[in-house]
Design an enzyme around this catalytic site. Structure first.
Site, PDB file in Angstrom:
ATOM      1  N   GLU A 125       0.836  -1.214   0.000  1.00  0.00           N
ATOM      2  CA  GLU A 125       0.000   0.000   0.000  1.00  0.00           C
ATOM      3  C   GLU A 125       0.866   1.257   0.000  1.00  0.00           C
ATOM      4  O   GLU A 125       0.809   2.069   0.929  1.00  0.00           O
ATOM      5  CB  GLU A 125      -0.909   0.011   1.230  1.00  0.00           C
ATOM      6  CG  GLU A 125      -1.817  -1.203   1.369  1.00  0.00           C
ATOM      7  CD  GLU A 125      -2.429  -1.296   2.753  1.00  0.00           C
ATOM      8  OE1 GLU A 125      -2.214  -0.359   3.578  1.00  0.00           O
ATOM      9  OE2 GLU A 125      -3.101  -2.298   3.040  1.00  0.00           O
TER      10      GLU A 125
ATOM     11  N   ARG B  18       3.191   7.837  -0.208  1.00  0.00           N
ATOM     12  CA  ARG B  18       4.145   8.943  -0.205  1.00  0.00           C
ATOM     13  C   ARG B  18       5.279   8.743  -1.200  1.00  0.00           C
ATOM     14  O   ARG B  18       5.641   9.673  -1.924  1.00  0.00           O
ATOM     15  CB  ARG B  18       4.731   9.085   1.209  1.00  0.00           C
ATOM     16  CG  ARG B  18       5.748  10.205   1.377  1.00  0.00           C
ATOM     17  CD  ARG B  18       6.568  10.025   2.659  1.00  0.00           C
ATOM     18  NE  ARG B  18       5.726   9.781   3.799  1.00  0.00           N
ATOM     19  CZ  ARG B  18       5.239  10.713   4.612  1.00  0.00           C
ATOM     20  NH1 ARG B  18       5.526  11.982   4.397  1.00  0.00           N
ATOM     21  NH2 ARG B  18       4.485  10.393   5.644  1.00  0.00           N
TER      22      ARG B  18
ATOM     23  N   ARG C 252       1.737  19.974   6.775  1.00  0.00           N
ATOM     24  CA  ARG C 252       2.749  19.086   7.336  1.00  0.00           C
ATOM     25  C   ARG C 252       3.776  19.778   8.238  1.00  0.00           C
ATOM     26  O   ARG C 252       4.089  19.245   9.308  1.00  0.00           O
ATOM     27  CB  ARG C 252       3.479  18.324   6.224  1.00  0.00           C
ATOM     28  CG  ARG C 252       2.586  17.340   5.458  1.00  0.00           C
ATOM     29  CD  ARG C 252       3.396  16.439   4.545  1.00  0.00           C
ATOM     30  NE  ARG C 252       4.151  15.477   5.323  1.00  0.00           N
ATOM     31  CZ  ARG C 252       5.458  15.508   5.496  1.00  0.00           C
ATOM     32  NH1 ARG C 252       6.194  16.465   4.942  1.00  0.00           N
ATOM     33  NH2 ARG C 252       6.056  14.587   6.238  1.00  0.00           N
TER      34      ARG C 252
ATOM     35  N   TYR D 204       3.700  18.157  11.792  1.00  0.00           N
ATOM     36  CA  TYR D 204       4.762  17.183  12.052  1.00  0.00           C
ATOM     37  C   TYR D 204       6.153  17.788  12.205  1.00  0.00           C
ATOM     38  O   TYR D 204       7.124  17.035  12.264  1.00  0.00           O
ATOM     39  CB  TYR D 204       4.853  16.179  10.884  1.00  0.00           C
ATOM     40  CG  TYR D 204       3.600  15.460  10.518  1.00  0.00           C
ATOM     41  CD1 TYR D 204       2.855  14.760  11.464  1.00  0.00           C
ATOM     42  CD2 TYR D 204       3.159  15.441   9.196  1.00  0.00           C
ATOM     43  CE1 TYR D 204       1.708  14.076  11.110  1.00  0.00           C
ATOM     44  CE2 TYR D 204       2.011  14.755   8.825  1.00  0.00           C
ATOM     45  CZ  TYR D 204       1.292  14.077   9.795  1.00  0.00           C
ATOM     46  OH  TYR D 204       0.168  13.395   9.434  1.00  0.00           O
TER      47      TYR D 204
ATOM     48  N   CYS E 132      -3.156  33.390  11.112  1.00  0.00           N
ATOM     49  CA  CYS E 132      -2.992  33.888  12.487  1.00  0.00           C
ATOM     50  C   CYS E 132      -2.762  32.760  13.475  1.00  0.00           C
ATOM     51  O   CYS E 132      -3.564  32.503  14.386  1.00  0.00           O
ATOM     52  CB  CYS E 132      -4.209  34.722  12.883  1.00  0.00           C
ATOM     53  SG  CYS E 132      -4.291  36.289  12.008  1.00  0.00           S
ATOM     54  N   GLU E 133      -1.671  32.052  13.288  1.00  0.00           N
ATOM     55  CA  GLU E 133      -1.201  30.992  14.171  1.00  0.00           C
ATOM     56  C   GLU E 133       0.320  31.034  14.172  1.00  0.00           C
ATOM     57  O   GLU E 133       0.936  31.102  13.101  1.00  0.00           O
ATOM     58  CB  GLU E 133      -1.654  29.615  13.680  1.00  0.00           C
ATOM     59  CG  GLU E 133      -3.142  29.394  13.590  1.00  0.00           C
ATOM     60  CD  GLU E 133      -3.775  29.054  14.927  1.00  0.00           C
ATOM     61  OE1 GLU E 133      -3.028  28.804  15.897  1.00  0.00           O
ATOM     62  OE2 GLU E 133      -5.027  29.041  14.991  1.00  0.00           O
TER      63      GLU E 133
END
Length: 445
Positions: free
Chosen positions: A296, A299, A336, A340, A368-369
């Site tokens: 499977e 990526r 991402r 991560y 705004c983070e």
């Protein structure tokens, strides 16, 4: 960790990133090219942020992976992990390249079917399949359902029996093997929500044989994503092989082993996992079991096929510190790095910019983070307002994880194929963001 926050080696240079991305080149006039197509031209026509995928890279990497399995003497069915990239064009390209689909929702199942993937080449995985999704999978006639728990097996049996059907089932085993990847993308250690505890698998397999509506055909295992070494695979497959032998010794047939996916790529300088080495691990641990094998991958095939184009909105000076380079792309586009701490290469689209001496800067988005950060203290050519960049290796878990946070529309998507490019998803309009909002009369009166 697959995506560490701190590195002991210098950031790859422009030249080094180009050397590890064979589908990219730098032309002195046209700038950064993907498969010979100028990315500046795409940005001029479509705007930024914008996702760009290489059809040829998808085909080439699918062929490399399938050939690695064939060269190892393995007869194996390959199912692309739709969660990595679910665009219909991507799925159809990979279907034509010989891939089936691994899906984890009813929506992904229907997308795969829409892309022309036959149900007989679809495996349905995932820890929380609803009754409606199970019915859909049975009615569509998928190849098998990978069952994640005793509770799911009981529900599936009831659904299948109510339809007068029987569905092939593989029990997903949690082998308690550390994949040595990021904690948020490891899936095969005790305490993860995924799979059936190894010690309980044989008893549940025996129980499955007594239940109506299900046909236990084998076992599945998936230990994580962005796996770069073969030892975790070998450890997991060795345990599965032992389970297969124990199951057969108990008088129960086993005809399928799903080997999962998770093979990693080279984002920075960590080195990519080798499909040939993965095939070797499968062959050495599972090759003598006389079972139908499946993989499977997601990526490894899709990530290097894509880039995210963005423009510099502002260059913000910091007294006594490094400047902030603020892009028009943000964490709502590419999640991402925020999720991560993932590292993505960044290259200027302009050949002139690419040749400038590097400086240290932080690359951030406008959301705004504080977590809306693509790179902290990265060594890059100096980028001024209006400059454009490509964020590399975003073909997997990029567009598919986007949101409209801060009322930011979904970015456009483009496919490069045969020296030309095509918009495969128009940029979402601002108006569409509220087109389906309903304001009750009690609010507006």
């Amino acid at each position: 960790m697959a995506d560490p926050v701190d590195f002991s080696t210098p950031d790859p240079t422009v030249r080094e990133l180009l050397a590890t991305h064979s589908n990219l080149s730098l032309d002195v006039r046209s700038g950064l090219m993907l498969d010979g197509v100028p990315l500046q031209a795409i940005a001029d026509a479509v705007g930024t942020p914008c996702w760009v995928m290489s059809a040829e890279t998808l085909r080439r990497r699918a062929a490399i992976l399938l050939n690695a399995m064939k060269d190892a003497g393995l007869s194996i069915s390959a199912h692309f992990a739709v969660k990595a990239n679910d665009h219909l064009a991507v799925l159809e390209i990979l279907a034509r390249a010989g891939m089936g689909a691994d899906v984890v929702s009813g929506g992904e199942l229907l997308r795969a079917r829409k892309a022309g993937i036959p149900a007989s080449k679809i495996v349905f995985s995932g820890v929380g399949k609803t009754d409606a999704e199970l019915r859909l999978a049975i009615e569509e006639g998928v190849s098998q359902i990978n069952v994640e728990s005793a509770e799911e097996l009981e529900v599936l049996s009831g659904v299948a029996a109510s339809l007068g059907s029987e569905i092939a089932v593989a029990l997903r085993v949690n082998p308690d093997v550390d994949a040595r990847t990021h904690a948020k993308i490891t899936t095969g250690v005790a305490g993860n929500k995924f799979g059936i505890p190894y010690e309980e698998a044989l008893d549940l397999y025996r129980e499955a044989h007594a239940l109506p509506g299900v046909k236990a055909v084998g076992y599945a295992v998936h230990i994580g994503s962005q796996i770069l070494t073969m030892e975790p695979y070998r450890d997991a497959y060795r345990r599965v092989a032992e389970l297969v032998r124990d199951t057969r010794a108990a008088g129960l047939p086993v005809s399928v082993v799903d080997c999962g996916g998770g093979i990693g790529i080279n984002y920075r300088d960590e080195g990519a996992a080798s499909p040939n080495a993965w095939a070797g691990a499968i062959r050495s641990e599972l090759g003598d079991l006389d079972v139908r094998l499946a993989i499977e991958p997601g990526r490894w095939i899709a990530a290097p096929a894509g880039v995210l184009l963005a423009s510099v909105v502002l260059r913000k000076a910091v007294r006594g510190g490094y400047p902030f380079i603020i892009l028009d792309a943000a964490m709502n586009d590419l999640l991402r790095p925020a999720l991560y701490e993932a590292w993505h290469g960044i290259l200027p689209l302009s050949a002139h910019d690419a040749m400038l001496a590097p400086e240290t800067a932080s690359i951030v988005g406008p959301v705004c983070e504080s977590g809306d950060t693509f790179a902290k203290t990265r060594e890059l050519p100096p980028l001024q307002r209006g400059a454009r960049v490509a964020l590399l290796d975003t073909g997997a878990y990029g567009a598919v994880m986007s949101s409209t946070y801060n009322a930011r529309p979904f970015a456009a998507q483009v496919l490069v194929d045969g020296g030309t490019w095509t918009v495969i998803r128009e940029r979402q309009s601002i108006e569409y963001l509220w087109a389906h909002d309903i304001v009750p009369a009690s609010v507006s009166t």
